[in-house]
Scaffold this active site. Structure first.
Site, PDB file in Angstrom:
ATOM      1  N   SER A 144       0.848  -1.169  -0.102  1.00 43.43           N
ATOM      2  CA  SER A 144      -0.111  -0.010  -0.077  1.00 43.43           C
ATOM      3  C   SER A 144       0.930   1.162   0.023  1.00 43.43           C
ATOM      4  CB  SER A 144      -0.887  -0.017   1.167  1.00 43.43           C
ATOM      5  OG  SER A 144      -1.814   1.077   1.139  1.00 43.43           O
ATOM      6  N   TYR A 174      -5.031   9.667  -5.016  1.00 43.21           N
ATOM      7  CA  TYR A 174      -4.386   8.417  -4.827  1.00 43.21           C
ATOM      8  C   TYR A 174      -4.365   8.028  -3.493  1.00 43.21           C
ATOM      9  CZ  TYR A 174       0.171   5.857  -3.977  1.00 43.21           C
ATOM     10  OH  TYR A 174       0.988   4.751  -3.640  1.00 43.21           O
ATOM     11  N   LYS A 194      -6.095   4.277  -1.987  1.00 42.94           N
ATOM     12  CA  LYS A 194      -5.212   3.407  -0.971  1.00 42.94           C
ATOM     13  C   LYS A 194      -5.763   2.950  -0.014  1.00 42.94           C
ATOM     14  CE  LYS A 194      -1.758   2.036  -2.712  1.00 42.94           C
ATOM     15  NZ  LYS A 194      -1.581   0.838  -3.510  1.00 42.94           N
TER      16      LYS A 194
END
Length: 255
Positions: A137, A151, A155
């Site tokens: 991750s 982003y 995640k």
């Protein structure tokens, strides 16, 4: 036969993880990547250094669910699935992101992770009697970053999904982990930061952490979100607390 499947990322973390597993003497490593040249280079380097390990390569994108399912079916049984592939949009304020930026981030970082994990869990159980999912991750899942909004959100969403998979499975048979690998000075990073701006990490850090997660000592961390920097002995010392607090070391709301 111990078998590992990897979806790669270009920064070298995926390749380093492959090397760490090869060093441990696994029988088979399968690497999936969109790019044929780096894929062949990785295969050749691994095969030369560890001739006893079978190195298989497959070209494909993690966003192609049918292709990923086909690869898993060809492999038949896989002990450990390591997901390294990700997409990072250009640095920009959230107000400047396009719908396409956000959609692409979630298609690759969330939906592909969901589909691949689901497909892997549907495969036959290997002879070892257990399956392990390791999601590489990013700290962006936990740390607010206004110039990487989609982003970070993607995640975090992927980690949440995997936590749900983990809680629904027998932790003796299926173990699922997400972890932040570290910060690495890559060509892309060099466009925005100088080498001496922070202390950069060595790619062997996440590689050996992933190998430890795939081993027998890590079961108590099933469903947790971790950092490769953390000392494993200190994590083991937290075993009782983890057993009593299902929310500890997970992605979620803290009130």
């Amino acid at each position: 036969m111990a078998s590992r499947a990897k979806t790669r990322r270009s920064c070298g973390v995926g390749f380093s993880i492959c090397k760490a597993f090869a060093e441990a003497g696994v029988a088979r490593i399968a690497i999936v990547s969109r790019s044929p040249e780096p894929l062949e280079k990785a295969r050749a380097e691994l095969a030369e250094a560890w001739p006893a390990t079978q190195i298989l390569t497959y070209q494909g994108s993690v966003t192609d669910s049918a292709r990923m399912t086909d690869i898993l079916q060809q492999l038949s049984t896989v002990d450990v699935l390591v997901m390294c592939a990700a997409i990072v949009h250009n640095r920009a304020p959230a107000t400047k992101l396009s719908t396409e930026d956000v959609q692409t981030s979630f298609d690759t970082n969330v939906l592909a992770t969901f589909n691949l994990t689901k497909a892997y869990l549907a495969t036959p159980m290997p002879a070892s009697g257990s399956k392990t999912v390791i999601n590489v991750s990013s700290a962006a899942a936990q740390v607010s970053h206004t110039r990487r909004a989609a982003y970070g959100a993607s995640k975090a969403a992927a980690a949440q999904l995997l936590q749900c998979f983990a809680t629904e499975r027998d932790s003796e048979a299926v173990r699922i982990f997400s972890f932040h690998p570290g910060a690495f000075y890559t060509p892309a990073v060099a466009e925005h930061f100088s080498r001496d701006e922070i202390q950069w990490d060595d790619v062997e850090l996440p590689a050996h952490f992933a190998r430890w997660l795939a081993g027998p000592e890590s079961g108590f961390l099933n469903g947790r979100y971790l950092w490769a920097h953390w000392d494993v002995d200190e994590l083991i010392a937290l075993k009782d607390r983890l057993a009593k607090d299902p929310a500890f070391l997970t992605i979620g709301l803290v009130l």
